[in-house]
Design an enzyme around this catalytic site. Structure first.
Site, mmCIF file in Angstrom:
data_model
loop_
_atom_site.group_PDB
_atom_site.id
_atom_site.type_symbol
_atom_site.label_atom_id
_atom_site.label_comp_id
_atom_site.label_asym_id
_atom_site.label_seq_id
_atom_site.Cartn_x
_atom_site.Cartn_y
_atom_site.Cartn_z
ATOM 1 N N ASN A 142 -11.598 -3.422 0.016
ATOM 2 C CA ASN A 142 -11.490 -2.829 1.353
ATOM 3 C C ASN A 142 -11.962 -1.382 1.225
ATOM 4 O O ASN A 142 -11.221 -0.499 0.763
ATOM 5 C CB ASN A 142 -10.036 -2.892 1.814
ATOM 6 C CG ASN A 142 -9.869 -2.392 3.231
ATOM 7 O OD1 ASN A 142 -10.571 -1.434 3.613
ATOM 8 N ND2 ASN A 142 -9.008 -3.025 3.985
ATOM 9 N N ARG A 153 0.505 1.376 -11.496
ATOM 10 C CA ARG A 153 -0.356 1.436 -10.307
ATOM 11 C C ARG A 153 -1.444 0.370 -10.399
ATOM 12 O O ARG A 153 -1.686 -0.369 -9.453
ATOM 13 C CB ARG A 153 -0.986 2.834 -10.246
ATOM 14 C CG ARG A 153 -1.639 3.273 -8.948
ATOM 15 C CD ARG A 153 -2.777 2.499 -8.524
ATOM 16 N NE ARG A 153 -3.309 2.973 -7.233
ATOM 17 C CZ ARG A 153 -4.327 2.397 -6.608
ATOM 18 N NH1 ARG A 153 -4.895 1.341 -7.159
ATOM 19 N NH2 ARG A 153 -4.766 2.849 -5.438
ATOM 20 N N THR A 198 -7.816 -1.673 -10.866
ATOM 21 C CA THR A 198 -6.883 -2.391 -9.979
ATOM 22 C C THR A 198 -7.551 -3.659 -9.450
ATOM 23 O O THR A 198 -6.974 -4.752 -9.470
ATOM 24 C CB THR A 198 -6.477 -1.483 -8.790
ATOM 25 O OG1 THR A 198 -5.939 -0.267 -9.284
ATOM 26 C CG2 THR A 198 -5.443 -2.178 -7.906
ATOM 27 N N ARG A 210 0.831 -1.215 0.000
ATOM 28 C CA ARG A 210 0.000 0.000 0.000
ATOM 29 C C ARG A 210 0.863 1.263 0.000
ATOM 30 O O ARG A 210 0.534 2.273 -0.629
ATOM 31 C CB ARG A 210 -0.950 -0.022 1.201
ATOM 32 C CG ARG A 210 -2.138 -0.952 0.935
ATOM 33 C CD ARG A 210 -3.031 -1.148 2.129
ATOM 34 N NE ARG A 210 -4.193 -1.973 1.768
ATOM 35 C CZ ARG A 210 -4.972 -2.564 2.666
ATOM 36 N NH1 ARG A 210 -4.695 -2.420 3.969
ATOM 37 N NH2 ARG A 210 -5.999 -3.303 2.278
ATOM 38 N N GLU A 214 -6.793 -7.658 -9.793
ATOM 39 C CA GLU A 214 -6.679 -8.545 -8.624
ATOM 40 C C GLU A 214 -7.537 -9.800 -8.827
ATOM 41 O O GLU A 214 -7.086 -10.919 -8.626
ATOM 42 C CB GLU A 214 -7.136 -7.806 -7.372
ATOM 43 C CG GLU A 214 -6.214 -6.681 -6.930
ATOM 44 C CD GLU A 214 -6.730 -5.992 -5.675
ATOM 45 O OE1 GLU A 214 -6.635 -4.756 -5.616
ATOM 46 O OE2 GLU A 214 -7.251 -6.692 -4.783
HETATM 47 C C1 LIG Z 1 -5.287 -2.212 -3.313
HETATM 48 C C2 LIG Z 1 -6.119 -2.783 -2.458
HETATM 49 O O1 LIG Z 1 -7.212 -3.470 -2.851
HETATM 50 C C3 LIG Z 1 -8.350 -2.768 -3.320
HETATM 51 C C4 LIG Z 1 -7.974 -1.697 -4.219
HETATM 52 C C5 LIG Z 1 -7.698 -0.447 -3.699
HETATM 53 C C6 LIG Z 1 -7.122 0.620 -4.615
HETATM 54 O O2 LIG Z 1 -7.051 0.384 -5.810
HETATM 55 O O3 LIG Z 1 -6.759 1.678 -4.084
HETATM 56 C C7 LIG Z 1 -7.973 -0.170 -2.381
HETATM 57 C C8 LIG Z 1 -8.573 -1.079 -1.596
HETATM 58 C C9 LIG Z 1 -9.092 -2.322 -2.072
HETATM 59 O O4 LIG Z 1 -10.454 -2.240 -2.395
HETATM 60 C C10 LIG Z 1 -5.927 -2.644 -1.028
HETATM 61 O O5 LIG Z 1 -6.595 -3.347 -0.312
HETATM 62 O O6 LIG Z 1 -5.086 -1.816 -0.669
#
Ligand SMILES: C=C(O[C@@H]1C=C(C(=O)O)C=C[C@H]1O)C(=O)O
Length: 651
Positions: free
Chosen positions: A191, A152, A266, A17, A270
């Site tokens: 999340n 990203r 993103t 993160r 995943e």
């Molecule tokens: C990247 C993640 O997974 C997901 C994608 C996120 C994003 O693209 O900013 C944030 C939260 C999650 O929904 C994370 O959990 O940090």
């Protein structure tokens, strides 16, 4: 912060993160840099510029291809966190770097989608519309933005890998992957709290990075935790509308970009990265549950056989290369379509089918009462060229055309048949179709049934005349004899008519034959002559003309005389025929009124008068028996009146 992927590291979610947070700054600054230039839309449109190297595409595509070719040669795209926009890049000119196997091998690359969104939605909002010809500068900034956004978004693979390995959620992931339940996997990966923080941070960063720093006031103090300096009490002296106007980039646009595109894409990466485990979950359940490593997390893989996982990944990789999405994730209507539209290429066959030509009736026979065959469809000799030439040649002594008479329609069942004027059937005079018209309109002769006739002339039961059983009256017998004479005459006449008609037909054939001989000869092809030949020919023609003229005049006079003679003969013949026809009609009329002489094959034998002669009467008159039998006589009477068919009694 950026991860050094060449080194083994614990794929920790919080660590990942921080990388994503760091990438936020990069993206905001790249967008702010691009915002300096106008949209310059021409650099995104294919075939707007001519490239001397024959490239056919947009300026940006050409620029990307050139930049990424260099990057590929220095093996940028061997790194698991770098993905090119250009296809079919050259292989590295340097030896491959060994990256630890953090991610299962996969080819997920959604850069096409990222470029489309960037050109159509992001540039149009961060830059002023127009063309400032800074094509190279604008494209350079575009490439920096695209590469930062791509890193990203594709970092989602690391995030997914990290979440999959989390013992708290591992079994749940394995179950959902086995069920291939994409939406549930997406829900488990999401999340919302983190997403909310991301958007708030983006807003703040854009507002601060984007504004004019001269209007800011802040304290710079020593950082108590490090040797560095920090800013405190930041405030801006500019009024709000001023600062908004001077901002390098609109914070709403960047927040919208993250909310509507970066975060969803993103998570898409995943989920798809997770799905590529689906085959392993299905084919090798033991491979999905990592055995606890004896030497900490770094060596956890060493105890697991991943050959099935590798094979499953290869199959999934092929699916992703072919269609960019795993087949199981696609909806049925994107995989299958029903072809319900008619195929316009199939043209109805223009040529009339042979069977149709065979089946169409070409008969010229007109059924009475049906639609008449049009005159054109019938051959009409009166109109043919040869006949016209013959008429011309023979002069105007042709018999005058009789006026064509049309009769009105009538009821063929009415008592009185209309009087139809007699019209010659000679096709030269009235037209064959007229003759057909008359015959088709002529009242068909309704045969009178013999029962009706009998009603007219013979009583239902024929009573024997007084004394019939002995001697018929004189006048009765004379009547019967006369009837027999008439009947035999009629038979004889019918025979004669047959011979007469036959001879007429022979005559007609002869005259037709003559006509054919008179037809003008067919034209011969003309051959060009010299003037001397022509003069000689003229002299000859003149001579022939005089001779021919004399002969022609003689022939014409002969033919005219002949015509008159033929005409009188024809009229006489027509008259005789007419009279014979009338007589025949009269006889038929009378005959039709007489009861039929017989029905069936046998004639009723004339019965002698049943009478006893003087010498046959013996004994007393009292004992004299009646002669004959009334029943027999009635039976014969019924046969004579054609009520029953005479038969020969079989003994
Ligand atoms: C990247 C993640 O997974 C997901 C994608 C996120 C994003 O693209 O900013 C944030 C939260 C999650 O929904 C994370 O959990 O940090």
């Amino acid at each position: 912060m950026s991860l050094n992927l060449l080194k083994e590291f614990d794929i920790d979610l919080e660590l990942l993160r921080t990388v994503l947070i760091r990438l936020e700054d990069t993206i905001i600054f790249c967008l702010a840099e691009r915002a300096q230039f106008m949209t310059n839309d021409v650099i995104y449109q294919p075939n707007k510029m001519e490239f001397k190297d024959g490239f056919s595409g947009s300026f940006l595509d050409w620029f990307l291809q050139e930049v990424e070719t260099v990057h590929a040669k220095v093996r940028r795209y061997n790194s698991p966190d770098e993905y090119p926009f250009t296809k079919n890049l050259p292989a590295p000119i340097l030896s491959d770097l060994e990256y630890p196997k953090l991610l299962v091998k996969n080819e997920i690359n959604i850069n096409d989608e990222i470029k489309k969104i960037y050109i159509e939605k992001v540039v149009q909002k961060i830059s002023e519309h127009g063309d400032d010809s800074n094509y190279g500068s604008a494209a350079t900034r575009d490439i920096e933005c695209l590469q930062a956004l791509s890193r990203r978004i594709h970092y989602g693979k690391f995030v997914a890998e990290s979440k999959f390995r989390d013992p708290k959620y591992h079994d749940e992931y394995v179950r959902l992957i086995k069920e291939q339940n994409g939406p549930a996997i997406d829900k488990l990966l999401t999340n919302e709290l983190v997403e909310k923080k991301v958007l708030e941070r983006i807003r703040k960063k854009t507002l601060i990075y984007g504004q004019d720093f001269d209007s800011l006031t802040f304290e710079i103090v020593q950082d108590p935790n490090s040797s560095g300096l920090v800013c405190t009490d930041i405030s801006s002296s500019a009024n709000i509308s001023e600062s908004a106007k001077k901002s390098k980039i609109d914070s709403d646009v960047v927040v919208e970009l993250y909310r509507d595109h970066v975060i969803p894409l993103t998570k898409f990466v995943e989920v798809h990265h997770k799905n590529i485990y689906k085959m392993s979950a299905k084919t090798n359940p033991s491979a999905t549950k990592p055995k606890p490593s004896r030497k900490g997390k770094q060596n956890w893989r060493k105890n697991i056989d991943l050959s099935e996982v590798e094979q499953a990944l290869d199959e999934n990789r092929q699916e992703l290369i072919n269609s960019g999405v795993l087949i199981k994730d696609q909806k049925d209507d994107s995989l299958f379509s029903l072809d319900v539209l008619p195929d316009n290429n199939i043209k109805a066959p223009k040529k009339k089918l042979y069977i149709d030509t065979v089946l169409t009736s070409t008969s010229k026979i007109v059924v009475p009462g049906k639609q008449l065959v049009t005159k054109k469809a019938l051959y009409d000799p009166a109109k043919s060229k040869q006949v016209q030439a013959m008429i011309k040649k023979l002069g105007s002594n042709q018999p005058k055309k009789e006026k064509r008479v049309r009769v009105e329609k009538f009821d063929i069942w009415s008592e009185s048949a209309p009087t139809i004027p007699r019209i010659s059937l000679n096709p030269n005079q009235n037209g064959f179709s007229d003759a057909v018209f008359l015959y088709s309109k002529k009242k068909p002769r309704v045969p009178q049934s013999s029962i009706e006739l009998r009603k007219l002339i013979t009583p239902a039961v024929e009573l024997p005349d007084p004394g019939m059983s002995y001697i018929p009256r004189e006048e009765d017998r004379q009547l019967i004899e006369r009837a027999e004479i008439i009947a035999s005459e009629m038979d004889k006449n019918v025979e004669d008519d047959k011979t007469v008609v036959d001879s007429d037909e022979e005559n007609d054939e002869e005259t037709d034959g003559d006509n054919d001989k008179d037809l003008p000869p067919k034209k011969k092809p003309t051959i060009r002559k010299t003037s001397a030949q022509r003069r000689k020919q003229d002299r000859l023609n003149k001579k022939l003309k005089t001779i021919a003229g004399r002969k022609a005049r003689k022939l014409k006079a002969l033919q005219i005389r002949r015509i008159n003679k033929l005409k009188t003969e024809l009229e006489q013949e027509m008259e005789d025929k007419e009279n014979a026809r009338k007589l025949k009609l009269e006889i038929l009329q009378k005959k039709s009124l007489l009861p039929k002489t017989k029905i069936g094959k046998y004639r009723i034998k004339p019965v002698d008068a049943v009478v006893k002669l003087g010498n046959e009467v013996t004994g007393s008159l009292r004992t004299l028996e009646t002669e004959g039998s009334l029943l027999a006589e009635s039976f014969v009477g019924m046969q004579r009146r054609n009520l029953i068919e005479p038969r020969i009694p079989v003994t």
